[in-house]
Every structure is written in structure tokens, then in C-alpha cells.
Motif scaffolding. Structure first.
Motif, PDB file in Angstrom:
ATOM      1  N   ILE B 135       0.840  -1.198   0.000  1.00 22.16           N
ATOM      2  CA  ILE B 135       0.000   0.000   0.000  1.00 22.16           C
ATOM      3  C   ILE B 135       0.881   1.255   0.000  1.00 22.16           C
ATOM      4  O   ILE B 135       0.559   2.255  -0.635  1.00 22.16           O
ATOM      5  CB  ILE B 135      -0.963  -0.028   1.208  1.00 22.16           C
ATOM      6  N   ILE B 136       2.006   1.197   0.697  1.00 19.89           N
ATOM      7  CA  ILE B 136       2.910   2.356   0.713  1.00 19.89           C
ATOM      8  C   ILE B 136       3.586   2.512  -0.652  1.00 19.89           C
ATOM      9  O   ILE B 136       3.614   3.595  -1.229  1.00 19.89           O
ATOM     10  CB  ILE B 136       3.975   2.194   1.819  1.00 19.89           C
ATOM     11  N   ARG B 137       4.121   1.400  -1.186  1.00 19.22           N
ATOM     12  CA  ARG B 137       4.877   1.464  -2.430  1.00 19.22           C
ATOM     13  C   ARG B 137       3.987   1.770  -3.619  1.00 19.22           C
ATOM     14  O   ARG B 137       4.381   2.497  -4.533  1.00 19.22           O
ATOM     15  CB  ARG B 137       5.598   0.135  -2.660  1.00 19.22           C
ATOM     16  N   GLY B 138       2.778   1.246  -3.619  1.00 20.02           N
ATOM     17  CA  GLY B 138       1.883   1.443  -4.747  1.00 20.02           C
ATOM     18  C   GLY B 138       1.840   0.210  -5.621  1.00 20.02           C
ATOM     19  O   GLY B 138       2.682  -0.687  -5.516  1.00 20.02           O
ATOM     20  N   VAL B 139       0.817   0.145  -6.475  1.00 22.29           N
ATOM     21  CA  VAL B 139       0.607  -1.012  -7.332  1.00 22.29           C
ATOM     22  C   VAL B 139       0.305  -0.518  -8.746  1.00 22.29           C
ATOM     23  O   VAL B 139      -0.114   0.633  -8.933  1.00 22.29           O
ATOM     24  CB  VAL B 139      -0.563  -1.879  -6.805  1.00 22.29           C
ATOM     25  N   PRO B 140       0.525  -1.364  -9.763  1.00 17.49           N
ATOM     26  CA  PRO B 140       0.401  -0.891 -11.154  1.00 17.49           C
ATOM     27  C   PRO B 140      -1.038  -0.757 -11.640  1.00 17.49           C
ATOM     28  O   PRO B 140      -1.463  -1.487 -12.542  1.00 17.49           O
ATOM     29  CB  PRO B 140       1.170  -1.953 -11.951  1.00 17.49           C
ATOM     30  N   ILE B 141      -1.798   0.166 -11.072  1.00 19.09           N
ATOM     31  CA  ILE B 141      -3.163   0.400 -11.556  1.00 19.09           C
ATOM     32  C   ILE B 141      -3.068   1.128 -12.889  1.00 19.09           C
ATOM     33  O   ILE B 141      -2.426   2.172 -12.981  1.00 19.09           O
ATOM     34  CB  ILE B 141      -3.968   1.258 -10.562  1.00 19.09           C
ATOM     35  N   ASP B 142      -3.700   0.550 -13.928  1.00 22.84           N
ATOM     36  CA  ASP B 142      -3.595   1.161 -15.253  1.00 22.84           C
ATOM     37  C   ASP B 142      -4.906   1.820 -15.654  1.00 22.84           C
ATOM     38  O   ASP B 142      -5.802   2.016 -14.831  1.00 22.84           O
ATOM     39  CB  ASP B 142      -3.144   0.122 -16.286  1.00 22.84           C
ATOM     40  N   ALA B 143      -5.023   2.144 -16.926  1.00 19.71           N
ATOM     41  CA  ALA B 143      -6.173   2.911 -17.395  1.00 19.71           C
ATOM     42  C   ALA B 143      -7.489   2.179 -17.168  1.00 19.71           C
ATOM     43  O   ALA B 143      -8.550   2.800 -17.127  1.00 19.71           O
ATOM     44  CB  ALA B 143      -5.993   3.232 -18.874  1.00 19.71           C
ATOM     45  N   SER B 144      -7.441   0.844 -17.039  1.00 17.34           N
ATOM     46  CA  SER B 144      -8.683   0.101 -16.786  1.00 17.34           C
ATOM     47  C   SER B 144      -9.189   0.351 -15.361  1.00 17.34           C
ATOM     48  O   SER B 144     -10.313  -0.002 -15.026  1.00 17.34           O
ATOM     49  CB  SER B 144      -8.449  -1.395 -16.980  1.00 17.34           C
ATOM     50  N   GLY B 145      -8.330   0.932 -14.515  1.00 22.20           N
ATOM     51  CA  GLY B 145      -8.725   1.156 -13.133  1.00 22.20           C
ATOM     52  C   GLY B 145      -8.418  -0.031 -12.236  1.00 22.20           C
ATOM     53  O   GLY B 145      -8.647   0.022 -11.033  1.00 22.20           O
ATOM     54  N   TYR B 146      -7.921  -1.118 -12.808  1.00 15.24           N
ATOM     55  CA  TYR B 146      -7.590  -2.312 -12.019  1.00 15.24           C
ATOM     56  C   TYR B 146      -6.107  -2.621 -12.140  1.00 15.24           C
ATOM     57  O   TYR B 146      -5.387  -1.992 -12.917  1.00 15.24           O
ATOM     58  CB  TYR B 146      -8.428  -3.501 -12.491  1.00 15.24           C
ATOM     59  N   PHE B 147      -5.638  -3.582 -11.379  1.00 16.50           N
ATOM     60  CA  PHE B 147      -4.239  -3.990 -11.502  1.00 16.50           C
ATOM     61  C   PHE B 147      -4.110  -5.468 -11.187  1.00 16.50           C
ATOM     62  O   PHE B 147      -4.992  -6.080 -10.575  1.00 16.50           O
ATOM     63  CB  PHE B 147      -3.333  -3.193 -10.553  1.00 16.50           C
ATOM     64  N   SER B 148      -3.012  -6.047 -11.636  1.00 19.61           N
ATOM     65  CA  SER B 148      -2.623  -7.366 -11.165  1.00 19.61           C
ATOM     66  C   SER B 148      -1.109  -7.357 -11.152  1.00 19.61           C
ATOM     67  O   SER B 148      -0.482  -6.581 -11.871  1.00 19.61           O
ATOM     68  CB  SER B 148      -3.152  -8.468 -12.085  1.00 19.61           C
ATOM     69  N   MET B 149      -0.535  -8.149 -10.285  1.00 20.84           N
ATOM     70  CA  MET B 149       0.925  -8.133 -10.211  1.00 20.84           C
ATOM     71  C   MET B 149       1.430  -9.499  -9.780  1.00 20.84           C
ATOM     72  O   MET B 149       0.687 -10.319  -9.247  1.00 20.84           O
ATOM     73  CB  MET B 149       1.398  -7.051  -9.245  1.00 20.84           C
ATOM     74  N   GLY B 150       2.736  -9.721 -10.040  1.00 15.38           N
ATOM     75  CA  GLY B 150       3.329 -11.001  -9.696  1.00 15.38           C
ATOM     76  C   GLY B 150       3.355 -11.216  -8.193  1.00 15.38           C
ATOM     77  O   GLY B 150       3.365 -10.261  -7.415  1.00 15.38           O
ATOM     78  N   PHE B 151       3.342 -12.475  -7.800  1.00 15.44           N
ATOM     79  CA  PHE B 151       3.342 -12.793  -6.382  1.00 15.44           C
ATOM     80  C   PHE B 151       4.746 -12.696  -5.798  1.00 15.44           C
ATOM     81  O   PHE B 151       4.965 -12.039  -4.796  1.00 15.44           O
ATOM     82  CB  PHE B 151       2.760 -14.201  -6.180  1.00 15.44           C
ATOM     83  N   PHE B 152       5.709 -13.335  -6.455  1.00 10.82           N
ATOM     84  CA  PHE B 152       7.099 -13.230  -5.985  1.00 10.82           C
ATOM     85  C   PHE B 152       7.908 -12.475  -7.032  1.00 10.82           C
ATOM     86  O   PHE B 152       7.961 -12.895  -8.176  1.00 10.82           O
ATOM     87  CB  PHE B 152       7.771 -14.602  -5.843  1.00 10.82           C
ATOM     88  N   GLU B 153       8.524 -11.402  -6.657  1.00 11.84           N
ATOM     89  CA  GLU B 153       9.421 -10.674  -7.560  1.00 11.84           C
ATOM     90  C   GLU B 153      10.580 -10.204  -6.694  1.00 11.84           C
ATOM     91  O   GLU B 153      10.407  -9.314  -5.864  1.00 11.84           O
ATOM     92  CB  GLU B 153       8.733  -9.450  -8.185  1.00 11.84           C
ATOM     93  N   LEU B 154      11.740 -10.787  -6.905  1.00 11.86           N
ATOM     94  CA  LEU B 154      12.868 -10.467  -6.032  1.00 11.86           C
ATOM     95  C   LEU B 154      13.192  -8.975  -6.084  1.00 11.86           C
ATOM     96  O   LEU B 154      13.375  -8.324  -5.054  1.00 11.86           O
ATOM     97  CB  LEU B 154      14.087 -11.302  -6.441  1.00 11.86           C
ATOM     98  N   HIS B 155      13.230  -8.433  -7.294  1.00 16.10           N
ATOM     99  CA  HIS B 155      13.643  -7.038  -7.428  1.00 16.10           C
ATOM    100  C   HIS B 155      12.472  -6.088  -7.562  1.00 16.10           C
ATOM    101  O   HIS B 155      12.641  -4.936  -7.920  1.00 16.10           O
ATOM    102  CB  HIS B 155      14.612  -6.894  -8.604  1.00 16.10           C
ATOM    103  N   GLY B 156      11.278  -6.584  -7.308  1.00 18.80           N
ATOM    104  CA  GLY B 156      10.090  -5.770  -7.240  1.00 18.80           C
ATOM    105  C   GLY B 156       9.740  -5.075  -8.531  1.00 18.80           C
ATOM    106  O   GLY B 156      10.506  -5.131  -9.483  1.00 18.80           O
ATOM    107  N   PRO B 157       8.581  -4.427  -8.597  1.00 25.28           N
ATOM    108  CA  PRO B 157       7.571  -4.543  -7.548  1.00 25.28           C
ATOM    109  C   PRO B 157       6.737  -5.819  -7.689  1.00 25.28           C
ATOM    110  O   PRO B 157       6.379  -6.186  -8.792  1.00 25.28           O
ATOM    111  CB  PRO B 157       6.692  -3.307  -7.774  1.00 25.28           C
ATOM    112  N   GLY B 158       6.498  -6.466  -6.604  1.00 23.55           N
ATOM    113  CA  GLY B 158       5.652  -7.662  -6.577  1.00 23.55           C
ATOM    114  C   GLY B 158       4.970  -7.701  -5.232  1.00 23.55           C
ATOM    115  O   GLY B 158       5.302  -6.917  -4.338  1.00 23.55           O
TER     116      GLY B 158
END
Lengths: 454, 339
Positions: B135-158
Motif C-alpha cells: 500500500i505504501i509502495r503502490g501497485v500498477p493500476i492502469d487505465a482500466s482502473g484495475y491492476f494485477s501483479m506477480g506474487f514473488f518478484e525479487l527485485h520488485g515490484p511484486g
């Protein structure tokens, strides 16, 4: 099968059906425990006290599973049905938040006092804790029914400037007329489950020749309460609920009955298999005119058949909807017959000696669960293809970024977890049943000491 | 009106973390801090009467978020699909491990549930911390208004990347300290002695991780502290956290258990509330396009709905506070083994 919508529906259907196996007993048993406790206090009768303690132990195990399987339900609105939540959260969020603030806080605080506080609280406060617990469970039920009623028959809302639903009138929404009959029908069903379970345990002990005093008490309570609510389930709650469906969801009524063709004097199909491809009911045995009568109160009333509606407004799983409704209604009829027979035996004073009736009461225990599940299946499939009736289609309510693969993965996870949970539940309930309600207080000392050490 | 509900939701989450935090922390320690059956019962008796009610704050906060900010609930919950399902499974396992444990007397049975309790409590603390990190870092919300992201990402963001796992680890250590302080207050004998020892070690580690996590938060989200100067409320709340730390340290050193527990509670509330005050009006920032961030003005429900909530919510709150006061009063004093 690669359609995410399909898997979202399967997952929600599975988790909610499984979850509701437990709250129906919680809500049905709580008033009976209150009754046992109140009688124990009023008559200072040890039989009732032991009955209350015994059922509180079963209640505790059942309640715990109900709570933990309930948590996923609130999350899944957001995780699996994001567009539905974003669209209608401004309205249904009200009742869901109120359930947390008014029912969950009450139940969770009182539960510990009810289960472990008999000595600390004294009999009167302990009875109060049972009453509050029952109240919390019934309140919780109302908030959920009011939420569902909005999806069945949306009222009290306006469309906001951004196109989402917003609250128009709080009271119109919370006191949705649909919610009233749905709640009455649903709570009566919960009482049927509770009383059938109590009667079945009485029958189990009576057949085994165990705990004769307790068995007689459970049978008497379960059979009388079971008959009363089996009748209420049909009339007025089921009858009024059905008339509401006929009026406000005519496609659902037609599909429930397999009535492809309408007209006056439409019969009630007792048996038959819907053939949706050819718009007919196969091998039907119908009672003429009855559907017209049940839906509108007169035999000559026109019923609108499915063919009068555009196909894209038909419920999308007519086969299951049709059978779910018939299973519910058929079982409901059998419940009245069984409980009327058992009450007759009770009145004649021969119930405890009638092994056949006791066997029937024992073996009947799964059927209220099946009837309730079938009833909810009817309500939820009858609402299709709408998520919010007439306003939002189910297909438009899912989470756009959750793939079918994600949902199948979590569905499998829920299946595995809930299988384990179900086995543990059955193990613990069987253990409580074999421990039994215990002997009268005088003979009970060594056992009580053991029990205290828990 | 949206601002008011932002404050209410943030406060409810704060109350949840303080309350469920102590039973999560005690749950983590349960398997290790209590060595005999009677000691385990003592630990369970210490938090047993409260945990269910504490957890309701999560449900009530979730419900309130749903009602006040439907879009935030929808976008956040569907975006964090897999981690939330993990949370659900852990909550289910943890709930049954507490409730089922004492229904059957068998060494294997209790060992299994005690271990499940500690494991699920620990993982929940990590996941909740990682959620805060997201929540602090933020998430990739795009023009659709939604987002999805990887579960494990060593170098982020995940969902789980270097930064969020760091916040998760900090949360685990902080809540373990909090739970240890709760047990120091509510128990006596060997369990209390061990709990005090754990609190000292974990408390020190939590302080160190707090510094690291604060620096890391500044690095991944420079906007977080940039507004500090213009947000007096955030400064006051950070001050509350600092006072809480001081109180906890004094309490631990002087052996005043209740003071230390209240200190760690103030620390948790201070950190969370200061973060909320610094992030206002944003509920969930977009890392792609700031205009897509979920904020009070674009996620709040209609005015009529929020206004209706203003009369029932306070009634519910007063009732809830009354139950909790009654409950804490009824189960006051030290918890003992046995029942």
C-alpha cells in the motif's frame, strides 16, 4: 470451462453452500438452547440444565466452523466479484458493514461468556448471554438476507453520477419487502434444521437405550418445534415468498416449474424433466391449475411461460434450478408428514417405543440441510442471468484481472481445506455424541472433575 | 465526508492491528514460550477470550471499507487475489487451531494444533506487513482502473519483493514483541519470565528493523515523507509512536508489564496512523499513472450512503466498546493453566 465467470460462480457457490451448512444450525439451535436454559432456570430442573450444556458443546464446534468459513465470504465480494462490488458497494456495503458492527461484535464477545462463563456469570446472566448470542446470530442472518434481497429485488437505490449504485433511501433498502418474507422463510428453515438435529440425537439415544431422560426431552422438543416450523415453512412463509417470485421474477417462477408455455390453468409439475432445447417438460405428471392457484390465488390466472420472454432473460441453468426447487418443495412436504406423524405418536405416548419412527427421525437428519441448500440454489439460480436483478448481469460482475487459472487454483485450495475441516467437524461432533449429555449431577462427580480439567 | 470515513477506516485498521496483533504475537510464541501442557493452557487462556472479538475488527474494517470506498475494496481485493486467499486460508487454519485444540485430549492432537497456531499466526503477521508495504509502495493500476501483479518478484515490484518482505519481517518482529508484552502482563510464573525475555530481544530487533523499514519506505516512496512538514497531524502521530516506544522501553526495563504493553500498542497505532495521515487522500497509489491512484475523491460511496453510515456506525462502535470493556473486565487478572 476456460471462462473465468464459470469458475468464479463455482467457487462462490461452493464456499457459500459449505459455509451455510453451519450457520443454519447455529441459528436454529440457539433459540432451543435458550429454551432449555430458561426452563432450567424457571423450574430448577436438572434435565434442562444438562440438555443446555450438552447442546452448547455441539454448538461450540458448529459455531467455530461457521465463523472460519464465513470470513472468506466477505472477502470474495472483492476478490472474485470486483466489478459487482465497485458497482453496488455503495448500497450493499451498508448491510455488510452493519453485520460486522452489530452482529459479529456481539456474537464474538458473548460466545466466550456463554461457553465458559456459567460459573462466573450465574444462571441469570448466563441465560442473558445465550439470548444475546441467539440475537447476534439472527441479526447476522437479517443483514445477509437484506443484502441478498437487494440483489433479488433492488430497492432504495439511485444511480450516481459515475454510473454506480448509490443509496437513495436507507429505510427502503434495509426494510426491503422481499427481505421480510425471505428472512421469515430462511429462519423457519434454520429452525427446522435445529429441531430435526435435536430430534435425531434424541432418536439416536433412544434407539441405543442411552440417556433415556435426555432422549425423551430432545425428541419432545425437536418433534414439536419441527412440526411447527415445517408448517410455517409452507404457509405463510413459503407461500408468500412464492407469490413474490411470481410477481417480481416471473422468469424464475416459470423456470422453477418448467413452465415453458403459459396461459390460464397452468398445472403444477410434480415430476418431469425439463428439456430446454425443445422447450418442453418430459414425462410430466401435473396437477392441473395448481400453479396458477399457488402463484396468484386463483385457478384461472394467466401464468407467463418462459417462451413469452426473450431467451437472454431466461435463467441460465434451468435444469438445476428446476430440480433444486422440486427437491426443496418435495422435502418440505415430507417434513410436515414426518413431523405430524411423530407428533401424533408423541401425543399418544408411543413415540419412544416406536422404533420405526425413531429410525425415520434419525435418518432424516441430512434432509433439512439438503432442502435448505436446494432452496438457496433456487433463489440464486432463479435470479440469473442477473447479479442485481434487472440492473447488472452476472457476466459483468467478475474481477477483470483474475484469471480462470487463479480461480481454479484457489477453488482447489478451498476444496482441500474444507474437506479436512468437514472431517474434523464430524470427528468432534461424533466425539461429543458418544460422550453424551452425562448422568444426572449426583452420579456425575468424577466426570465433571475430568471435564473441568480441560 | 470522504475524509471522515478515511479516518474511520484507518482507525479501525489501527485498532485491529493492536488487538489482533497481541493474539497473533502470542500465537507465534505459543509453541515455543510454553513448554508444558499447563503452560500452553495458560497462554491460550490469556488470549482465548479475546481473539475472536479482535478478529472481528478486521471484518468490520473490511465491511466499512466496502461500504465507504467500494472501488478501493474492489480494486484492492481483486488485485491482491492470491495473497488475500492465502490470508483467508491462514485465518481459517488459525481459527480452528484455537477452537478445536481443547476439544480432544491427545498429545498428538494438541501438538498439531499448537504448531498450526504458531505457523499460521507468524505467516499472517508477515503477509499483513507485506500488505502495508504494497500500500505504501503502490501497485500498477492502469487505465482500466484495475491492476494485477506477480506474487514473488525479487527485485520488485511484486506482492512479495525485497521491500515488502522487509516490512513483513518488521511486522512479524513487532507483533511478536507486542504479543510477548501482552503475555508478560497477563501471565505469571515461567511463562511470564520467558515472555519478558522474548520482549527484550524482539523489542530491540523491532527497533532496528523500524529504522531500516523507514529508510526503505523513503527509498521506494519518496512522496511519503516529502509532505511531513505540511502535515502537523502526521507529526503528532509519529510523536505518539515515539512516546509509545519510550513507554515500552521504560516498561520493559522496570518490569512494568502493563505500561510496556500500552507502549507497544501506542507504537503500532502511531506508526499506522502517521502513515495514513501522510498518505491521505490516497488509499492505493498507482505506480504507473498517479491520476489512476485510488483516492478518497474517486473511490468514496455517495453522500447519502456515507451520511446514513454516520448514525449507525457510532452506535455500533459504542456497543462494541461496551462488549470489549465488559469482556476485559470479566477476564481481568492473570491467566492460569487449566480452565
Amino acid at each position: 470451462m476456460t471462462d473465468p465467470l464459470f469458475w468464479h460462480r463455482v467457487q462462490f457457490g461452493f464456499t457459500v453452500t459449505y459455509h451455510y451448512l453451519f450457520p443454519q444450525l447455529t441459528m436454529g439451535l440457539a433459540p432451543l438452547i435458550v429454551y432449555f436454559q430458561a426452563m432450567a432456570l424457571r423450574r430448577n430442573d436438572d434435565r434442562y440444565r444438562r440438555a443446555a450444556r450438552f447442546w452448547a458443546r455441539i454448538f461450540a464446534v458448529n459455531f467455530a466452523v461457521g465463523v472460519v468459513t464465513g470470513i472468506p465470504m466477505e472477502f470474495q465480494f472483492g476478490t472474485n466479484w470486483a466489478r459487482f462490488s465497485a458497482f453496488s458497494g455503495g448500497v450493499i456495503g451498508q448491510t455488510l458493514a452493519m453485520e460486522g458492527m452489530f452482529a459479529f461484535f456481539l456474537e464474538s464477545s458473548v460466545l466466550g461468556l456463554f461457553l465458559y462463563g456459567e460459573e462466573r456469570l450465574g444462571p441469570k446472566l448466563h441465560l442473558a448471554s445465550a439470548v444475546l448470542l441467539a440475537l447476534g446470530a439472527w441479526l447476522s442472518g437479517y443483514f445477509i438476507i437484506a443484502t441478498n434481497a437487494f440483489m433479488q429485488h433492488p430497492v432504495g437505490h439511485v444511480v450516481g453520477p459515475d454510473g454506480t449504485l448509490q443509496l437513495g433511501s436507507f429505510w427502503a433498502f434495509v426494510l426491503n419487502p422481499w427481505a421480510f418474507w425471505q428472512y421469515a422463510h430462511n429462519m423457519s428453515a434454520a429452525m427446522i434444521t435445529g429441531s430435526f438435529v435435536v430430534a435425531a440425537v434424541g432418536a439416536l439415544y433412544a434407539l441405543q437405550g442411552l440417556h433415556p431422560e435426555q432422549a425423551a426431552l430432545y425428541l419432545r422438543t425437536g418433534v414439536v418445534v419441527g412440526l411447527a416450523f415445517s408448517v410455517l415453512q409452507l404457509f405463510p412463509t413459503g407461500d408468500r415468498h412464492g407469490k413474490m417470485v411470481a410477481q417480481l421474477q416471473p422468469t424464475a417462477l416459470a423456470a422453477m416449474e418448467g413452465a415453458f408455455h403459459g396461459g390460464p390453468h397452468v398445472g403444477l409439475a410434480i415430476i418431469g424433466q425439463p428439456d430446454v432445447e425443445h422447450d418442453r417438460l418430459e414425462n410430466a405428471i401435473e396437477v392441473p391449475g395448481i400453479l396458477s392457484f399457488l402463484a396468484y390465488g386463483t385457478f384461472g390466472q394467466d401464468i407467463r411461460g418462459l417462451e413469452e420472454f426473450p431467451r437472454d432473460q431466461w435463467p441460465d441453468n434451468i435444469e438445476v434450478l428446476y430440480y433444486a426447487y422440486h427437491v426443496m418443495a418435495g422435502l418440505g412436504t415430507l417434513f410436515i408428514a414426518l413431523m405430524a406423524w411423530a407428533t401424533f405418536k408423541l401425543w399418544r405416548g408411543t413415540l419412544l417405543a416406536s422404533r420405526a419412527t425413531l429410525w425415520m427421525l434419525l435418518l432424516a437428519v441430512p434432509f433439512p440441510y439438503i432442502a435448505t441448500t436446494a432452496g438457496w440454489t433456487t433463489a440464486e439460480l432463479g435470479r440469473q442471468p442477473w447479479l442485481v436483478y434487472g440492473i447488472l448481469r452476472t457476466v459483468a460482475g467478475t474481477s477483470p484481472r483474475v484469471s480462470a487459472g487463479d480461480t481454479v487454483f484457489t477453488l482447489l485450495g478451498f476444496c482441500g481445506l474444507y474437506l479436512v475441516l468437514g472431517l474434523l467437524f464430524l470427528f468432534l461432533v461424533a466425539r461429543e455424541l458418544s460422550r453424551g449429555p452425562g448422568a444426572p449431577v449426583a452420579e456425575q462427580e468424577p466426570r465433571a472433575a475430568l471435564g473441568e480439567a480441560r | 465526508m470522504g475524509t471522515l470515513w478515511y479516518g474511520i477506516v484507518a482507525s479501525m485498521i489501527g485498532v485491529y492491528v493492536v488487538l489482533d496483533g497481541f493474539d497473533l504475537g502470542a500465537g507465534v510464541l505459543h509453541r515455543f514460550i510454553a513448554q508444558t501442557e499447563s503452560e500452553r493452557r495458560q497462554v491460550l487462556a490469556a488470549f482465548g477470550p479475546y481473539w475472536d472479538g479482535n478478529e472481528v475488527w478486521l471484518l468490520a474494517a473490511g465491511g466499512t471499507l466496502f461500504f465507504a470506498f467500494p472501488r478501493a475494496y474492489a480494486v484492492g481485493f481483486s488485485g491482491f487475489y492470491l495473497p488475500l486467499m492465502l490470508v483467508l486460508w491462514l485465518l481459517v487454519l488459525r481459527g480452528v487451531s484455537i477452537e478445536f485444540r481443547s476439544h480432544h485430549e491427545s498429545a498428538l492432537w494438541t501438538l498439531f494444533w499448537d504448531s498450526t497456531l504458531s505457523l499460521s499466526s507468524g505467516l499472517l503477521a508477515v503477509v499483513f506487513g507485506a500488505a502495508l508495504g504494497n500500500i505504501i509502495r503502490g501497485v500498477p493500476i492502469d487505465a482500466s482502473g484495475y491492476f494485477s501483479m506477480g506474487f514473488f518478484e525479487l527485485h520488485g515490484p511484486g506482492v512479495l519483493d525485497g521491500y515488502t518482505v522487509l516490512v513483513g519481517a518488521f511486522t512479524l518482529v513487532l507483533l511478536t514483541t507486542h504479543g510477548a508484552l501482552f503475555l508478560s502482563w497477563k501471565t505469571e510464573g515461567p511463562v511470564q519470565t520467558r515472555a519478558r525475555k522474548v520482549a527484550r530481544v524482539a523489542g530491540g530487533l523491532a527497533l532496528a528493523l523500524l529504522v531500516v523499514a523507514t529508510v526503505a519506505s523513503h527509498l521506494v516512496q519518496p512522496a511519503l515523507f516529502a509532505v511531513m512538514g505540511s502535515r502537523p497531524l502526521a507529526c503528532v502521530l509519529a510523536g505518539v509512536a515515539a512516546l509509545g516506544i519510550a513507554a515500552a522501553v521504560v516498561g520493559i526495563v522496570r518490569g512494568r508489564d502493563l505500561l510496556a504493553f500500552l507502549g507497544s500498542s501506542a507504537t503500532i497505532v502511531g506508526i499506522l496512523a502517521a502513515t495514513a495521515a501522510l498518505r491521505y487522500p490516497i488509499l492505493l497509489p498507482s505506480t504507473i499513472d498517479p491520476s489512476q491512484s485510488i483516492a478518497v475523491h474517486n473511490a468514496a460511496a455517495g453522500e447519502a450512503g456515507l451520511a446514513a453510515g454516520l448514525w449507525w456506525w457510532p452506535i455500533g462502535l459504542v456497543l462494541a466498546c461496551a462488549y470489549f470493556t465488559f469482556l476485559f473486565h470479566r477476564f481481568r487478572g492473570k491467566a492460569r493453566g487449566g480452565h
